[in-house]
Design a protein around this motif. Structure first.
Motif, PDB file in Angstrom:
ATOM      1  N   LEU A  81       0.819  -1.214   0.000  1.00 23.24           N
ATOM      2  CA  LEU A  81       0.000   0.000   0.000  1.00 23.24           C
ATOM      3  C   LEU A  81       0.855   1.266   0.000  1.00 23.24           C
ATOM      4  CD1 LEU A  81      -2.887  -1.160   2.345  1.00 23.24           C
ATOM      5  CD2 LEU A  81      -2.889  -0.985  -0.163  1.00 23.24           C
ATOM      6  N   ARG A  82       2.010   1.237   0.666  1.00 19.25           N
ATOM      7  CA  ARG A  82       2.922   2.395   0.609  1.00 19.25           C
ATOM      8  C   ARG A  82       3.431   2.601  -0.814  1.00 19.25           C
ATOM      9  NH1 ARG A  82       5.028   0.545   5.517  1.00 19.25           N
ATOM     10  NH2 ARG A  82       6.835  -0.324   4.479  1.00 19.25           N
ATOM     11  N   GLN A  83       3.781   1.509  -1.481  1.00 19.64           N
ATOM     12  CA  GLN A  83       4.246   1.612  -2.863  1.00 19.64           C
ATOM     13  C   GLN A  83       3.128   2.101  -3.778  1.00 19.64           C
ATOM     14  OE1 GLN A  83       5.762  -2.377  -3.430  1.00 19.64           O
ATOM     15  NE2 GLN A  83       7.845  -1.765  -2.858  1.00 19.64           N
ATOM     16  N   ALA A  84       1.903   1.657  -3.534  1.00 16.06           N
ATOM     17  CA  ALA A  84       0.772   2.117  -4.330  1.00 16.06           C
ATOM     18  C   ALA A  84       0.534   3.611  -4.114  1.00 16.06           C
ATOM     19  CB  ALA A  84      -0.483   1.320  -3.975  1.00 16.06           C
ATOM     20  N   ASP A  85       0.672   4.080  -2.876  1.00 11.07           N
ATOM     21  CA  ASP A  85       0.515   5.503  -2.598  1.00 11.07           C
ATOM     22  C   ASP A  85       1.580   6.328  -3.325  1.00 11.07           C
ATOM     23  OD1 ASP A  85      -1.714   5.034  -1.011  1.00 11.07           O
ATOM     24  OD2 ASP A  85      -0.572   5.100   0.876  1.00 11.07           O
ATOM     25  N   GLU A  86       2.800   5.840  -3.344  1.00 13.56           N
ATOM     26  CA  GLU A  86       3.872   6.537  -4.073  1.00 13.56           C
ATOM     27  C   GLU A  86       3.585   6.540  -5.567  1.00 13.56           C
ATOM     28  OE1 GLU A  86       7.275   8.580  -5.243  1.00 13.56           O
ATOM     29  OE2 GLU A  86       6.166   8.531  -3.369  1.00 13.56           O
ATOM     30  N   ALA A  87       3.099   5.424  -6.090  1.00 16.48           N
ATOM     31  CA  ALA A  87       2.734   5.367  -7.510  1.00 16.48           C
ATOM     32  C   ALA A  87       1.625   6.368  -7.806  1.00 16.48           C
ATOM     33  CB  ALA A  87       2.284   3.947  -7.882  1.00 16.48           C
ATOM     34  N   GLY A  88       0.651   6.476  -6.910  1.00 12.51           N
ATOM     35  CA  GLY A  88      -0.432   7.434  -7.079  1.00 12.51           C
ATOM     36  C   GLY A  88       0.074   8.861  -7.100  1.00 12.51           C
ATOM     37  N   ARG A  89       1.029   9.162  -6.227  1.00 16.81           N
ATOM     38  CA  ARG A  89       1.621  10.494  -6.202  1.00 16.81           C
ATOM     39  C   ARG A  89       2.326  10.802  -7.516  1.00 16.81           C
ATOM     40  NH1 ARG A  89       5.858  13.059  -6.382  1.00 16.81           N
ATOM     41  NH2 ARG A  89       7.250  11.285  -6.326  1.00 16.81           N
ATOM     42  N   ARG A  90       3.092   9.824  -8.005  1.00 12.37           N
ATOM     43  CA  ARG A  90       3.814  10.014  -9.274  1.00 12.37           C
ATOM     44  C   ARG A  90       2.846  10.153 -10.442  1.00 12.37           C
ATOM     45  NH1 ARG A  90       7.994   5.375  -9.560  1.00 12.37           N
ATOM     46  NH2 ARG A  90       8.459   6.362 -11.538  1.00 12.37           N
ATOM     47  N   LEU A  91       1.779   9.384 -10.435  1.00  3.08           N
ATOM     48  CA  LEU A  91       0.765   9.511 -11.488  1.00  3.08           C
ATOM     49  C   LEU A  91       0.134  10.907 -11.468  1.00  3.08           C
ATOM     50  CD1 LEU A  91      -0.883   6.010 -11.134  1.00  3.08           C
ATOM     51  CD2 LEU A  91       0.049   6.919 -13.266  1.00  3.08           C
ATOM     52  N   ALA A  92      -0.224  11.376 -10.274  1.00  4.84           N
ATOM     53  CA  ALA A  92      -0.871  12.684 -10.140  1.00  4.84           C
ATOM     54  C   ALA A  92       0.048  13.816 -10.578  1.00  4.84           C
ATOM     55  CB  ALA A  92      -1.327  12.894  -8.703  1.00  4.84           C
ATOM     56  N   ALA A  93       1.354  13.639 -10.349  1.00  4.47           N
ATOM     57  CA  ALA A  93       2.326  14.672 -10.695  1.00  4.47           C
ATOM     58  C   ALA A  93       2.771  14.588 -12.153  1.00  4.47           C
ATOM     59  CB  ALA A  93       3.541  14.571  -9.767  1.00  4.47           C
ATOM     60  N   GLY A  94       2.307  13.561 -12.856  1.00  6.98           N
ATOM     61  CA  GLY A  94       2.720  13.389 -14.247  1.00  6.98           C
ATOM     62  C   GLY A  94       4.143  12.900 -14.399  1.00  6.98           C
ATOM     63  N   GLU A  95       4.678  12.270 -13.359  1.00  7.06           N
ATOM     64  CA  GLU A  95       6.063  11.798 -13.342  1.00  7.06           C
ATOM     65  C   GLU A  95       6.173  10.281 -13.497  1.00  7.06           C
ATOM     66  OE1 GLU A  95       7.307  13.041  -9.488  1.00  7.06           O
ATOM     67  OE2 GLU A  95       7.331  15.166  -9.999  1.00  7.06           O
ATOM     68  N   ALA A  96       5.096   9.630 -13.849  1.00  6.14           N
ATOM     69  CA  ALA A  96       5.068   8.164 -13.842  1.00  6.14           C
ATOM     70  C   ALA A  96       5.447   7.583 -15.202  1.00  6.14           C
ATOM     71  CB  ALA A  96       3.682   7.671 -13.449  1.00  6.14           C
ATOM     72  N   ALA A  97       6.226   6.520 -15.155  1.00  7.96           N
ATOM     73  CA  ALA A  97       6.501   5.734 -16.355  1.00  7.96           C
ATOM     74  C   ALA A  97       5.212   5.013 -16.765  1.00  7.96           C
ATOM     75  CB  ALA A  97       7.618   4.728 -16.055  1.00  7.96           C
ATOM     76  N   PRO A  98       5.165   4.481 -17.970  1.00  8.54           N
ATOM     77  CA  PRO A  98       3.901   3.909 -18.488  1.00  8.54           C
ATOM     78  C   PRO A  98       3.237   2.841 -17.623  1.00  8.54           C
ATOM     79  CG  PRO A  98       5.472   4.144 -20.258  1.00  8.54           C
ATOM     80  CD  PRO A  98       6.206   4.479 -18.983  1.00  8.54           C
ATOM     81  N   LEU A  99       3.986   2.033 -16.904  1.00  7.44           N
ATOM     82  CA  LEU A  99       3.384   0.927 -16.151  1.00  7.44           C
ATOM     83  C   LEU A  99       3.291   1.178 -14.657  1.00  7.44           C
ATOM     84  CD1 LEU A  99       4.965  -2.106 -18.048  1.00  7.44           C
ATOM     85  CD2 LEU A  99       2.797  -0.945 -18.470  1.00  7.44           C
ATOM     86  N   VAL A 100       3.617   2.373 -14.205  1.00  5.56           N
ATOM     87  CA  VAL A 100       3.571   2.690 -12.773  1.00  5.56           C
ATOM     88  C   VAL A 100       2.149   2.564 -12.260  1.00  5.56           C
ATOM     89  CG1 VAL A 100       3.777   4.578 -11.110  1.00  5.56           C
ATOM     90  CG2 VAL A 100       5.625   4.121 -12.697  1.00  5.56           C
ATOM     91  N   GLY A 101       2.016   1.882 -11.114  1.00  4.70           N
ATOM     92  CA  GLY A 101       0.712   1.727 -10.465  1.00  4.70           C
ATOM     93  C   GLY A 101       0.052   0.395 -10.715  1.00  4.70           C
ATOM     94  N   GLY A 102       0.504  -0.324 -11.726  1.00  7.33           N
ATOM     95  CA  GLY A 102      -0.064  -1.633 -12.026  1.00  7.33           C
ATOM     96  C   GLY A 102       0.514  -2.692 -11.105  1.00  7.33           C
ATOM     97  N   PRO A 103      -0.226  -3.759 -10.856  1.00  9.06           N
ATOM     98  CA  PRO A 103       0.254  -4.812  -9.963  1.00  9.06           C
ATOM     99  C   PRO A 103       1.369  -5.641 -10.590  1.00  9.06           C
ATOM    100  CG  PRO A 103      -1.834  -5.442 -10.956  1.00  9.06           C
ATOM    101  CD  PRO A 103      -1.554  -4.034 -11.389  1.00  9.06           C
ATOM    102  N   VAL A 104       2.349  -5.991  -9.743  1.00 11.68           N
ATOM    103  CA  VAL A 104       3.465  -6.832 -10.172  1.00 11.68           C
ATOM    104  C   VAL A 104       3.698  -7.850  -9.071  1.00 11.68           C
ATOM    105  CG1 VAL A 104       5.927  -6.897 -10.714  1.00 11.68           C
ATOM    106  CG2 VAL A 104       4.565  -4.948 -11.458  1.00 11.68           C
ATOM    107  N   ALA A 105       3.845  -9.089  -9.428  1.00  9.45           N
ATOM    108  CA  ALA A 105       4.130 -10.138  -8.454  1.00  9.45           C
ATOM    109  C   ALA A 105       5.501 -10.711  -8.761  1.00  9.45           C
ATOM    110  CB  ALA A 105       3.077 -11.233  -8.516  1.00  9.45           C
ATOM    111  N   PRO A 106       6.520 -10.275  -7.991  1.00 10.03           N
ATOM    112  CA  PRO A 106       7.897 -10.764  -8.233  1.00 10.03           C
ATOM    113  C   PRO A 106       8.044 -12.221  -7.833  1.00 10.03           C
ATOM    114  CG  PRO A 106       7.867  -9.293  -6.348  1.00 10.03           C
ATOM    115  CD  PRO A 106       6.478  -9.342  -6.900  1.00 10.03           C
TER     116      PRO A 106
END
Length: 92
Positions: free
Chosen positions: A67-92
């Motif tokens: 959830l912390r990583q998702a919040d950071e992704a949300g911040r980057r998306l809102a700021a227009g600083e996100a790479a194309p796949l930021v915010g999507g789920p990834v299972a390493p």
């Protein structure tokens, strides 16, 4: 969606329903269009993982980190600083 997989709670205007089975492209578009937030999507993924833990698909999960990583992704998306796949789920 497989009936055996729990349906996550609705979130956002369009909800996460369907996004858990969507393509990466569709998820990225939904995030950028603000149909769903990265946090809502992460929460839905965590809920599905919990509902199907009997599958043994994940050795360990850390919802707080997720959830912390998702919040950071949300911040980057809102700021227009996100790479194309930021915010999507990834299972390493």
């Amino acid at each position: 969606m497989n009936a055996a997989i729990a349906t996550p709670p609705q979130a956002g205007a369009q909800g996460t329903e369907g996004l858990l089975d969507a393509s990466v492209k569709d998820i990225a578009e939904a995030l950028r269009a603000k149909k769903v937030s990265a946090r809502e999507l992460a929460g839905a993924c965590l809920a599905r993982m919990e509902a199907r833990k009997d599958l043994g698909a994940f050795l360990a999960t850390d919802p707080d980190v997720t959830l912390r990583q998702a919040d950071e992704a949300g911040r980057r998306l809102a700021a227009g600083e996100a790479a194309p796949l930021v915010g999507g789920p990834v299972a390493p």
